[in-house]
Design an enzyme around this catalytic site. Structure first.
Site, short mmCIF file in Angstrom:
data_model
loop_
_atom_site.label_atom_id
_atom_site.label_comp_id
_atom_site.label_asym_id
_atom_site.label_seq_id
_atom_site.Cartn_x
_atom_site.Cartn_y
_atom_site.Cartn_z
N ARG A 149 50.75 110.36 23.89
CA ARG A 149 51.89 111.09 24.45
C ARG A 149 51.95 112.47 23.81
NH1 ARG A 149 51.90 108.14 28.22
NH2 ARG A 149 53.60 106.87 29.00
N HIS A 188 46.97 113.89 32.69
CA HIS A 188 47.54 112.55 32.51
C HIS A 188 46.85 111.53 33.43
CE1 HIS A 188 51.36 110.21 31.17
NE2 HIS A 188 50.36 109.37 31.40
P1 NDP Z 1 51.20 99.08 22.07
O1 NDP Z 1 52.68 98.98 21.99
O2 NDP Z 1 50.42 97.86 22.37
O3 NDP Z 1 50.63 99.67 20.67
C1 NDP Z 1 51.24 100.72 20.01
C2 NDP Z 1 50.56 100.89 18.67
O4 NDP Z 1 51.17 101.99 18.00
C3 NDP Z 1 50.75 99.66 17.75
O5 NDP Z 1 49.61 99.44 16.96
C4 NDP Z 1 51.92 100.10 16.86
O6 NDP Z 1 51.95 99.49 15.58
C5 NDP Z 1 51.60 101.57 16.70
N1 NDP Z 1 52.80 102.28 16.27
C6 NDP Z 1 53.98 102.42 16.90
N2 NDP Z 1 54.84 103.13 16.16
C7 NDP Z 1 54.18 103.44 15.01
C8 NDP Z 1 54.54 104.16 13.84
N3 NDP Z 1 55.76 104.69 13.68
N4 NDP Z 1 53.60 104.29 12.87
C9 NDP Z 1 52.38 103.75 13.01
N5 NDP Z 1 51.97 103.05 14.11
C10 NDP Z 1 52.87 102.91 15.09
O7 NDP Z 1 50.91 100.24 23.11
P2 NDP Z 1 49.59 100.44 24.01
O8 NDP Z 1 48.42 100.36 23.14
O9 NDP Z 1 49.65 99.59 25.21
O10 NDP Z 1 49.82 101.95 24.52
C11 NDP Z 1 49.93 103.02 23.59
C12 NDP Z 1 50.43 104.25 24.30
O11 NDP Z 1 49.42 104.79 25.14
C13 NDP Z 1 51.60 104.04 25.28
O12 NDP Z 1 52.83 103.92 24.60
C14 NDP Z 1 51.54 105.30 26.11
O13 NDP Z 1 52.28 106.31 25.47
C15 NDP Z 1 50.04 105.65 26.09
N6 NDP Z 1 49.40 105.48 27.40
C16 NDP Z 1 48.83 106.58 27.99
C17 NDP Z 1 48.19 106.47 29.21
C18 NDP Z 1 47.53 107.64 29.83
O14 NDP Z 1 47.06 107.55 30.98
N7 NDP Z 1 47.42 108.76 29.15
C19 NDP Z 1 48.12 105.18 29.90
C20 NDP Z 1 48.75 104.10 29.20
C21 NDP Z 1 49.36 104.26 27.98
P3 NDP Z 1 52.13 97.89 15.45
O15 NDP Z 1 50.76 97.34 15.79
O16 NDP Z 1 52.47 97.70 14.03
O17 NDP Z 1 53.18 97.48 16.42
C1 OXD Z 2 51.48 104.76 31.06
C2 OXD Z 2 50.86 106.01 31.41
O1 OXD Z 2 52.27 104.75 30.12
O2 OXD Z 2 50.27 106.10 32.50
O3 OXD Z 2 51.20 103.73 31.72
O4 OXD Z 2 50.91 106.98 30.66
#
Ligand code: NDP
Ligand code: OXD
Length: 308
Positions: free
Chosen positions: A223, A271
């Site tokens: 993000r 994106h």
């Molecule tokens: P998840 O919720 O499965 O994983 C998030 C990860 O981030 C976890 O490992 C979590 O830690 C870690 N995390 C969250 N907060 C913190 C923090 N404060 N400090 C350290 N680590 C942290 O999400 P996804 O993997 O499914 O997706 C990640 C992101 O990818 C989405 O939120 C979205 O923003 C982005 N995305 C972008 C897309 C695009 O097309 N560009 C498409 C889809 C998603 P923990 O394991 O301890 O919970």
């Molecule tokens: C999602 C994205 O969060 O597309 O699914 O960014």
């Protein structure tokens, strides 16, 4: 009959109606899927950011809001949303993210830009092997872990960082504040796969960028707010950061005139790193409707306190 309201917009309705109906039928769910139910009749809401639906108050009987996006930062703060919120974890989206991350990692690793710009010069360049190119992934959730495993499979030494302690086979895992410092210390390529929460905003800032080895490259399909944009631009100008490939931004579409568009060491993608895929995502939505009807816990329910 179960009433499911599709509130993710007309364009998506055109591509989701059939897969959703098929997925409900596959689970023998008797669903009336529409875009215009009376709000008080609705059992489940299929949602996407940017929807016309912003006030959930009239949906007094809704059992869950089922988001088509993985990220929930645009909906989690909606105070009218009091029912459970589930995010999307879609095998199709995950595969797309693995492909995007591996592709752009290999672009950096193999210095593919150099090959594309040879301009008739015979200038042999031998890249190191992947085993000598450390990659760090910030975020070890659904997407971070899948990317870490794929990059490990390609031979890269992968380090990951998360909020809580994680174990991923073949990956050096860190967590917490000191953990981030350690995770960045040797990274030649950094991949951001964190959610946008108050705790993750500006994580890549002047200080953390200076922790990286000089010339490190950044991939951000997570993000936009994860990065302090001014700090990144300054680090690109000094060469502390060699290049950044950015898929997500604080304001999208990225405004014309934003310095990222013209910076020689920035690649902008709009994106598109990983779109939700209707056929696989529909099955996740249907599974959550099945669970709701059976009185089971939803999968991928968002924890509002954590913000993701
Ligand atoms: P998840 O919720 O499965 O994983 C998030 C990860 O981030 C976890 O490992 C979590 O830690 C870690 N995390 C969250 N907060 C913190 C923090 N404060 N400090 C350290 N680590 C942290 O999400 P996804 O993997 O499914 O997706 C990640 C992101 O990818 C989405 O939120 C979205 O923003 C982005 N995305 C972008 C897309 C695009 O097309 N560009 C498409 C889809 C998603 P923990 O394991 O301890 O919970
Ligand atoms: C999602 C994205 O969060 O597309 O699914 O960014």
């Amino acid at each position: 009959m179960i009433k499911v309201e599709f509130a993710a917009g007309d364009t998506r309705w055109a591509v989701y109606e059939t897969p959703l109906k098929q997925a409900f039928a596959k689970l023998n769910l008797d669903v009336d899927l529409q875009t215009r139910h009376a709000p008080q009749d609705v059992d489940y809401i299929v949602y996407a950011p940017g929807s016309d639906l912003q006030d959930f108050t009239p949906y007094t009987n809704a059992k869950a809001v089922l988001n088509l996006w993985a990220g929930v930062e645009r909906i989690i703060g909606n105070e009218t949303l009091t029912m459970p919120l589930c995010r999307m974890v879609d095998p199709g989206l995950t595969t797309a993210m693995v492909e995007w991350v591996c592709g752009h990692t290999l672009r950096y690793h193999l210095e593919i830009d150099k090959c594309l710009n040879t301009q008739n010069r015979w200038d042999p360049y031998v890249p190191p092997l992947a085993k000598d190119r450390p990659v760090t992934i910030l975020g070890l959730g659904e997407l971070g872990q899948a990317c870490a495993s794929a990059l490990t499979g390609l031979g890269f030494p992968v380090t990951g960082w998360s909020r809580s302690k994680r174990e991923v086979p073949g990956v050096t895992c860190h967590h917490g504040d000191q953990g981030m410092h350690d995770a960045l210390a040797n990274a030649q390529i950094v991949v951001l796969l964190l959610p946008d929460t108050p705790a993750t905003q500006n994580l890549l800032n002047e200080q953390s960028l200076s922790n990286l080895p000089k010339g490190a490259r950044i991939l951000n399909p997570g993000r936009g707010p994860l990065i302090d944009d001014d700090a990144l631009l300054a680090a690109l100008d000094t060469g502390q950061i060699g290049h950044a490939t950015l898929d997500v931004f604080r304001v999208e579409p990225l405004p014309l005139g934003h310095p990222y568009w013209t910076h020689p060491n920035v690649t902008v993608t709009p994106h598109i790193a990983a779109e939700t895929r209707p056929s696989t995502a529909a099955e996740i939505i249907a599974e959550n409707v099945r669970r709701g009807e059976a009185g089971l816990e939803f999968i991928y329910q968002v924890d509002r306190d954590r913000g993701y």
